[in-house]
Every structure is written in C-alpha cells, then in structure tokens.
Motif scaffolding. Structure first.
Motif, PDB file in Angstrom:
ATOM      1  N   ARG A  30       0.870  -1.171   0.000  1.00  0.00           N
ATOM      2  CA  ARG A  30       0.000   0.000   0.000  1.00  0.00           C
ATOM      3  C   ARG A  30       0.909   1.223   0.000  1.00  0.00           C
ATOM      4  O   ARG A  30       1.880   1.280   0.752  1.00  0.00           O
ATOM      5  N   CYS A  31       0.621   2.201  -0.835  1.00  0.00           N
ATOM      6  CA  CYS A  31       1.491   3.369  -0.942  1.00  0.00           C
ATOM      7  C   CYS A  31       0.661   4.643  -0.975  1.00  0.00           C
ATOM      8  O   CYS A  31      -0.344   4.734  -1.687  1.00  0.00           O
ATOM      9  N   ALA A  32       1.086   5.623  -0.196  1.00  0.00           N
ATOM     10  CA  ALA A  32       0.461   6.941  -0.183  1.00  0.00           C
ATOM     11  C   ALA A  32       1.558   7.987  -0.008  1.00  0.00           C
ATOM     12  O   ALA A  32       2.633   7.684   0.516  1.00  0.00           O
ATOM     13  N   PRO A  33       1.318   9.237  -0.439  1.00  0.00           N
ATOM     14  CA  PRO A  33       2.328  10.284  -0.243  1.00  0.00           C
ATOM     15  C   PRO A  33       2.628  10.499   1.233  1.00  0.00           C
ATOM     16  O   PRO A  33       1.732  10.459   2.076  1.00  0.00           O
ATOM     17  N   GLY A  34       3.890  10.704   1.548  1.00  0.00           N
ATOM     18  CA  GLY A  34       4.304  10.960   2.923  1.00  0.00           C
ATOM     19  C   GLY A  34       4.862  12.362   3.076  1.00  0.00           C
ATOM     20  O   GLY A  34       4.365  13.314   2.468  1.00  0.00           O
ATOM     21  N   VAL A  35       5.921  12.500   3.860  1.00  0.00           N
ATOM     22  CA  VAL A  35       6.516  13.803   4.139  1.00  0.00           C
ATOM     23  C   VAL A  35       7.106  14.400   2.859  1.00  0.00           C
ATOM     24  O   VAL A  35       7.758  13.716   2.075  1.00  0.00           O
ATOM     25  N   SER A  36       6.856  15.699   2.653  1.00  0.00           N
ATOM     26  CA  SER A  36       7.351  16.400   1.479  1.00  0.00           C
ATOM     27  C   SER A  36       8.265  17.547   1.913  1.00  0.00           C
ATOM     28  O   SER A  36       7.921  18.299   2.828  1.00  0.00           O
ATOM     29  N   GLU A  37       9.422  17.677   1.260  1.00  0.00           N
ATOM     30  CA  GLU A  37      10.366  18.755   1.548  1.00  0.00           C
ATOM     31  C   GLU A  37      10.813  19.391   0.236  1.00  0.00           C
ATOM     32  O   GLU A  37      11.085  18.688  -0.730  1.00  0.00           O
ATOM     33  N   VAL A  38      10.892  20.726   0.226  1.00  0.00           N
ATOM     34  CA  VAL A  38      11.280  21.460  -0.978  1.00  0.00           C
ATOM     35  C   VAL A  38      12.643  22.106  -0.754  1.00  0.00           C
ATOM     36  O   VAL A  38      12.882  22.730   0.288  1.00  0.00           O
ATOM     37  N   TYR A  39      13.537  21.971  -1.742  1.00  0.00           N
ATOM     38  CA  TYR A  39      14.892  22.512  -1.665  1.00  0.00           C
ATOM     39  C   TYR A  39      15.134  23.442  -2.849  1.00  0.00           C
ATOM     40  O   TYR A  39      14.728  23.146  -3.975  1.00  0.00           O
ATOM     41  N   GLY A  40      15.796  24.571  -2.582  1.00  0.00           N
ATOM     42  CA  GLY A  40      16.047  25.570  -3.601  1.00  0.00           C
ATOM     43  C   GLY A  40      17.519  25.740  -3.901  1.00  0.00           C
ATOM     44  O   GLY A  40      18.367  24.999  -3.387  1.00  0.00           O
ATOM     45  N   PRO A  41      17.868  26.736  -4.730  1.00  0.00           N
ATOM     46  CA  PRO A  41      19.258  26.938  -5.156  1.00  0.00           C
ATOM     47  C   PRO A  41      20.216  27.082  -3.973  1.00  0.00           C
ATOM     48  O   PRO A  41      19.938  27.792  -3.014  1.00  0.00           O
ATOM     49  N   GLY A  42      21.338  26.368  -4.053  1.00  0.00           N
ATOM     50  CA  GLY A  42      22.342  26.425  -3.009  1.00  0.00           C
ATOM     51  C   GLY A  42      22.108  25.483  -1.851  1.00  0.00           C
ATOM     52  O   GLY A  42      22.955  25.398  -0.954  1.00  0.00           O
ATOM     53  N   GLU A  43      20.982  24.765  -1.844  1.00  0.00           N
ATOM     54  CA  GLU A  43      20.674  23.855  -0.740  1.00  0.00           C
ATOM     55  C   GLU A  43      21.076  22.430  -1.109  1.00  0.00           C
ATOM     56  O   GLU A  43      20.989  22.015  -2.262  1.00  0.00           O
ATOM     57  N   THR A  44      21.476  21.684  -0.082  1.00  0.00           N
ATOM     58  CA  THR A  44      21.885  20.287  -0.231  1.00  0.00           C
ATOM     59  C   THR A  44      20.989  19.416   0.632  1.00  0.00           C
ATOM     60  O   THR A  44      20.666  19.787   1.759  1.00  0.00           O
ATOM     61  N   TYR A  45      20.585  18.274   0.096  1.00  0.00           N
ATOM     62  CA  TYR A  45      19.811  17.328   0.901  1.00  0.00           C
ATOM     63  C   TYR A  45      20.375  15.923   0.711  1.00  0.00           C
ATOM     64  O   TYR A  45      21.082  15.646  -0.255  1.00  0.00           O
ATOM     65  N   THR A  46      20.073  15.068   1.654  1.00  0.00           N
ATOM     66  CA  THR A  46      20.551  13.686   1.619  1.00  0.00           C
ATOM     67  C   THR A  46      19.363  12.737   1.682  1.00  0.00           C
ATOM     68  O   THR A  46      18.309  13.071   2.212  1.00  0.00           O
ATOM     69  N   LEU A  47      19.575  11.538   1.142  1.00  0.00           N
ATOM     70  CA  LEU A  47      18.549  10.498   1.175  1.00  0.00           C
ATOM     71  C   LEU A  47      19.249   9.151   1.281  1.00  0.00           C
ATOM     72  O   LEU A  47      20.011   8.772   0.388  1.00  0.00           O
ATOM     73  N   PRO A  48      19.018   8.408   2.373  1.00  0.00           N
ATOM     74  CA  PRO A  48      19.691   7.110   2.520  1.00  0.00           C
ATOM     75  C   PRO A  48      19.176   6.086   1.516  1.00  0.00           C
ATOM     76  O   PRO A  48      18.046   6.180   1.011  1.00  0.00           O
ATOM     77  N   ALA A  49      19.988   5.097   1.230  1.00  0.00           N
ATOM     78  CA  ALA A  49      19.556   3.964   0.412  1.00  0.00           C
ATOM     79  C   ALA A  49      18.330   3.317   1.050  1.00  0.00           C
ATOM     80  O   ALA A  49      18.208   3.255   2.270  1.00  0.00           O
ATOM     81  N   GLY A  50      17.414   2.842   0.190  1.00  0.00           N
ATOM     82  CA  GLY A  50      16.279   2.071   0.682  1.00  0.00           C
ATOM     83  C   GLY A  50      15.050   2.859   1.049  1.00  0.00           C
ATOM     84  O   GLY A  50      14.094   2.281   1.562  1.00  0.00           O
ATOM     85  N   VAL A  51      15.022   4.183   0.802  1.00  0.00           N
ATOM     86  CA  VAL A  51      13.860   4.996   1.148  1.00  0.00           C
ATOM     87  C   VAL A  51      13.043   5.257  -0.117  1.00  0.00           C
ATOM     88  O   VAL A  51      13.523   5.900  -1.062  1.00  0.00           O
ATOM     89  N   PHE A  52      11.811   4.801  -0.136  1.00  0.00           N
ATOM     90  CA  PHE A  52      10.941   5.056  -1.278  1.00  0.00           C
ATOM     91  C   PHE A  52      10.561   6.538  -1.317  1.00  0.00           C
ATOM     92  O   PHE A  52      10.173   7.118  -0.311  1.00  0.00           O
ATOM     93  N   HIS A  53      10.634   7.120  -2.520  1.00  0.00           N
ATOM     94  CA  HIS A  53      10.349   8.534  -2.679  1.00  0.00           C
ATOM     95  C   HIS A  53      10.083   8.835  -4.154  1.00  0.00           C
ATOM     96  O   HIS A  53      10.302   7.993  -5.030  1.00  0.00           O
ATOM     97  N   SER A  54       9.648  10.053  -4.420  1.00  0.00           N
ATOM     98  CA  SER A  54       9.587  10.574  -5.782  1.00  0.00           C
ATOM     99  C   SER A  54      10.069  12.017  -5.751  1.00  0.00           C
ATOM    100  O   SER A  54      10.037  12.672  -4.710  1.00  0.00           O
ATOM    101  N   SER A  55      10.527  12.500  -6.886  1.00  0.00           N
ATOM    102  CA  SER A  55      11.034  13.867  -6.983  1.00  0.00           C
ATOM    103  C   SER A  55      10.149  14.672  -7.928  1.00  0.00           C
ATOM    104  O   SER A  55       9.893  14.246  -9.065  1.00  0.00           O
ATOM    105  N   VAL A  56       9.701  15.837  -7.457  1.00  0.00           N
ATOM    106  CA  VAL A  56       8.863  16.736  -8.234  1.00  0.00           C
ATOM    107  C   VAL A  56       9.646  18.026  -8.431  1.00  0.00           C
ATOM    108  O   VAL A  56      10.340  18.487  -7.521  1.00  0.00           O
ATOM    109  N   VAL A  57       9.538  18.616  -9.624  1.00  0.00           N
ATOM    110  CA  VAL A  57      10.275  19.842  -9.926  1.00  0.00           C
ATOM    111  C   VAL A  57       9.275  20.975 -10.154  1.00  0.00           C
ATOM    112  O   VAL A  57       8.769  21.148 -11.263  1.00  0.00           O
TER     113      VAL A  57
END
Length: 261
Positions: free
Chosen positions: A180-207
């Motif tokens: 079962r899948c539903a949208p979870g936590v959403s975070e937005v990053y802009g120019p100059g920002e860095t984010y990390t994501l560990p292996a094994g985490v289901f996600h999608s990227s929206v631009v």
C-alpha cells in the motif's frame, strides 16, 4: 573536483559558489565537445550527465527541463536507491516526496526500508545512480511474464519491482511483494541547498516550475537493491538504454549552463 571534494563542499556549509563555478565549467566543456560525456534520458524526468564512477562512488549532473526530450516510465516515479544520495540544487527547486509504503494486508509503513521483502544485492540502476553508464528504468520495453505469480492481497496499490542493469539494458523484474502506498513527508529545496537520502527509502522527486539542475553524488550500499513501485499486473520486461547523441547532449549542457549563469 571529484566525489570526495564535491562531498566536502556540499556538506561543509560553505555555500554554493564553488559548486556553481565547477558545474558551469563542466557544462561548458560538455557543450563544446571538450568532454566525452554523453547524456542519458531518464524516465524519472531528468537528463543525466554521468561524470564519474569509481567503485561504489559516482557523480552526475541531473537536468530537468520541459525543453528537453524525456523518456517514459513503465512503472512509476516512486522508487528507492541501492545507494546513499547527496544532492545539491544548482538552480530551480526540487520537492522530495517520501512515500508511505506498507506491505499490503497489514503492517506499519516502511518509508525507511525500501528493500524489505525484495531481492538482495545491488542492481545496476545506472541511469539514475550517479556516475552510471546510462541504464534507465521504465522506457517502453518488451513486456513478458506475469506480475509476480502471487495472489494480490486486498488493499494493495502497487507491486515492488527490482531493477537490474547489464549491457543489454535494464531488466524490470516483478517481486512477490505488494504494498500500500500513499504520499508521505514532502520537503522542498532551492538553489544552493543540499539534501541527503539514505539507500532504501521510497520517494519521488517533483520539480516545481519545471526547470532545475542538481549535482548528485551516490555511494553504493552492498545488500541493497534498486526498486520501483509499479502496476500490480505488470510483467517482467527489458528496457533499452537511451543515450543522447553529441548534438542533444551539447544542447542540454548549453541549456543548463545558460540557466546557471
């Protein structure tokens, strides 16, 4: 700069000017033909410029633009990596949407463990894996086989697919696992920002806005698989790799360089 230097710049809180300057030089070299890098159309919506692959480490530039041709997906935009991601936004914005994924028929969500119940081992989902040779997930291929060979539990929305790459392309392989899948936590990053994501985490990227470029670093994790969520009845199929020719690669690099400057 190579992986370690980029990693230190991206995680050291020193700002993005050095990274912007490096990316601009790389893009201009690609556009002029001074660099042999060839772009890859990726079905997750971006064009990938693979720059480095050294063992389990890799570096890519990812470019999203409505002005550039895109590949299509046979599964979905929801996926997880077999590698840890560090991503720096050069321009535009990236919305990272973690998926709330739980095994169908019960159990809590497992947004932090994308490989539970799936095949072990690292697959070569190289079209997205930074520094890979251009494997893609889900451009129309040759459908074959059934959707996992198991009864679908009530409430299941997706099947988990393993993505395995080789010289012939990417094999999209249904696993017995349905979720079962539903949208979870959403975070937005802009120019100059860095984010990390560990292996094994289901996600999608929206631009948001449709125009974005990032520096993507990958560190492979043994025992992990590249996975994608797809339709319950989709069978195994082979996905060809769609590399750009020199003209299309130069066009994409020029486009990004112009936005960056």
């Amino acid at each position: 700069m190579r992986y370690q230097e980029l990693y230190e710049e991206m995680t050291g809180g020193r700002g993005g000017e050095a990274l912007r300057g490096w990316a601009g030089r790389v893009l201009r070299d690609i556009a002029s033909g001074a660099s042999p890098v060839a772009g890859v159309r990726h079905p997750l919506g971006f064009l990938c410029l693979p720059l480095e692959r050294t063992g389990e480490y890799g570096v890519c530039l990812h470019i999203w633009s409505g002005a550039l041709p895109r590949a299509a997906s046979t599964t979905s935009q929801i996926h997880c990596h077999s590698w840890d991601l560090v991503s720096h936004v050069l321009y535009g914005r990236v919305e990272n949407v973690r998926a709330d994924v739980g095994d169908a028929g019960g159990g809590a969500g497992d947004t932090g463990d994308g490989v539970a119940g799936a095949a072990d081992g690292i697959s070569g989902h190289a079209g997205e894996a930074p520094g890979g040779d251009g494997g893609t997930t889900g451009h129309a291929g040759e459908a074959a086989g059934g959707g996992g060979g198991t009864t679908v539990p009530p409430g299941a929305t997706h099947r988990v697919f393993e993505v395995v790459s080789d010289a012939g392309g990417d094999r999209i392989l249904p696993t017995p696992r349905t979720v079962r899948c539903a949208p979870g936590v959403s975070e937005v990053y802009g120019p100059g920002e860095t984010y990390t994501l560990p292996a094994g985490v289901f996600h999608s990227s929206v631009v948001p806005g449709g125009e974005t470029a990032t520096i993507a670093l990958g560190h492979g994790r043994p025992g992990r698989s590249d996975l994608s969520l797809g339709p319950l009845g989709l069978g195994a199929h082979l996905v060809p790799r769609h590399r750009c020719d020199a003209r299309e690669t130069a066009r994409a690099a020029l486009h990004a360089a112009g936005r960056l400057s």
